[in-house]
Design an enzyme around this catalytic site. Structure first.
Site, PDB file in Angstrom:
ATOM      1  N   LYS A 107      34.330  11.916  43.860  1.00  0.00           N
ATOM      2  CA  LYS A 107      33.489  12.316  42.721  1.00  0.00           C
ATOM      3  C   LYS A 107      34.352  12.536  41.473  1.00  0.00           C
ATOM      4  O   LYS A 107      33.996  12.104  40.370  1.00  0.00           O
ATOM      5  CB  LYS A 107      32.712  13.592  43.073  1.00  0.00           C
ATOM      6  CG  LYS A 107      31.604  13.348  44.094  1.00  0.00           C
ATOM      7  CD  LYS A 107      31.040  14.642  44.673  1.00  0.00           C
ATOM      8  CE  LYS A 107      30.061  14.321  45.807  1.00  0.00           C
ATOM      9  NZ  LYS A 107      29.548  15.537  46.477  1.00  0.00           N
TER      10      LYS A 107
ATOM     11  N   ASP B  64      23.370  18.349  41.509  1.00  0.00           N
ATOM     12  CA  ASP B  64      23.089  17.899  42.884  1.00  0.00           C
ATOM     13  C   ASP B  64      21.583  17.903  43.147  1.00  0.00           C
ATOM     14  O   ASP B  64      21.128  17.342  44.141  1.00  0.00           O
ATOM     15  CB  ASP B  64      23.765  18.833  43.904  1.00  0.00           C
ATOM     16  CG  ASP B  64      25.037  18.226  44.478  1.00  0.00           C
ATOM     17  OD1 ASP B  64      25.197  17.003  44.400  1.00  0.00           O
ATOM     18  OD2 ASP B  64      25.861  18.997  45.010  1.00  0.00           O
TER      19      ASP B  64
ATOM     20  N   GLN C  83      30.363  21.864  46.978  1.00  0.00           N
ATOM     21  CA  GLN C  83      30.354  20.919  48.095  1.00  0.00           C
ATOM     22  C   GLN C  83      29.936  21.619  49.391  1.00  0.00           C
ATOM     23  O   GLN C  83      30.458  22.679  49.728  1.00  0.00           O
ATOM     24  CB  GLN C  83      31.752  20.296  48.241  1.00  0.00           C
ATOM     25  CG  GLN C  83      31.846  19.217  49.294  1.00  0.00           C
ATOM     26  CD  GLN C  83      31.046  17.952  48.940  1.00  0.00           C
ATOM     27  OE1 GLN C  83      30.987  17.542  47.778  1.00  0.00           O
ATOM     28  NE2 GLN C  83      30.428  17.342  49.934  1.00  0.00           N
TER      29      GLN C  83
END
Ligand code: NDP
Length: 295
Positions: A52, A119, A96
């Site tokens: 990412k 997200d 994460q």
């Protein structure tokens, strides 16, 4: 069989994101900025976050990776999230997953300002998605929708079967495919570990989305001739034949399912690359304030 080529599509969309990011930087004097928090040393998570960050740099974003030892407390983590929420120079924030057992992922997700939740996991974004309102769509389902759109896969009126009901993939995928939009307008069956006679359900799918987390789980006898097959699974196994020391497998038995499918995603080279694109697009929108206007 035709390949839904995540590499090709992600490169094309990233070219456009890079142009938009450059324009944003010219106009504002700063780059779109994504922060990723990583707790602990999970091998898979480290790889995903590194990818990412690398992709942010490729398209001209600023990216910051904040790392914590797995002993960090829930309070400390949430305090950091609240600090980032207040920082006008940070557009997007992701934490994460998975998190260590002593940290509640729901509390962490809800602590993130929904306007920075690139997200798309915050209940406000999920609720707005359900209502077909502008929002950050979870990156993996978003990437899949972008791929279906790129290849002009006809989804209207089709029967889609989603295997797996997680909050981050299966559930949002089922909502997106059922929405009155294009791609969308499917009749959706959402299946899970308690589904009776899964094979019969999956066989009904014109479109099959596999998000289970079990190597080669979807076999050829479960798939209808001509189905569109989307493999979300990333199953890592150690390998002595690869440089990285591991090999990735999907949830679909690609070798035997591909000859029956009209379209299919490979693993690697499919959905994983599109997930990054979903995240980058959300971060750009967050920076531009197109979904939630900047205050
Ligand atoms: P979860 O473990 O959160 O969910 C798995 C789902 O599969 C659950 O709903 C579970 O059912 C269902 N399931 C498990 N076993 C069976 C079974 N025997 N029959 C039917 N359903 C079953 O996984 P995620 O959704 O987070 O991830 C799924 C896969 O996708 C993983 O391999 C993950 O690594 C990968 N992934 C890939 C991404 C990418 O970018 N390509 C992004 C995110 C994930 P139940 O709810 O009943 O337990």
């Amino acid at each position: 069989m035709n390949l839904l080529d995540g590499k090709l599509v992600s490169e094309k969309i990233k070219e456009q994101i890079a142009l938009d990011a450059a324009e944003f930087t010219t106009q504002t004097g700063r780059k779109p900025h994504l922060v990723a928090i990583l707790v602990g040393n999970d091998g898979g998570s480290e790889t995903y976050v590194a990818s990412k960050m690398r992709n942010c740099q490729l398209v001209g974003f600023e990216s910051t990776n904040i790392r914590y030892d797995e002993t960090i407390t829930e309070e400390e983590l949430i305090a950091k999230i609240k600090e980032i929420n207040q920082d006008d120079h940070i557009d997007g924030l992701i934490v994460q997953l998975p998190l260590p057992k002593h940290i509640d992922p729901d509390k962490v997700t809800e602590a993130i300002d929904y306007r920075k939740d690139v997200d798309g996991f915050h209940p406000i974004n999920l609720g707005r998605m359900q209502r077909n309102l502008p929002c950050f769509i979870p990156a993996t389902p978003y990437g899949i929708m972008l791929m279906l759109d790129y290849y002009k896969i006809d989804t209207a009126g089709k029967h889609a079967v989603v295997v797996g009901r997680s909050n981050i993939v299966g559930s949002p995928m089922s909502i997106l495919l059922a929405r009155n939009s294009n791609p969308g307008n499917c009749t959706v069956t959402l299946t899970h570990s308690r589904t009776k006679d899964l094979k019969t359900e999956v066989l009904r799918g014109d479109i099959v989305v596999a998000a289970i987390g079990k190597k080669n789980f979807v076999t050829a006898d479960m798939v209808k001739e001509g189905a569109v097959v989307i493999d979300v699974g990333i199953n890592r196994e150690t390998s002595t034949t690869t440089k990285s020391g591991f090999k990735l497998y999907g949830d679909v038995d690609f070798e035997h399912v591909a000859p029956k499918a009209s379209w299919i995603t490979p693993v690697p080279g499919g959905v994983g690359l599109m997930t990054i694109v979903g995240l980058l697009k959300n971060t750009l929108e967050a920076a531009k304030g197109t979904i939630y206007p900047k205050q």
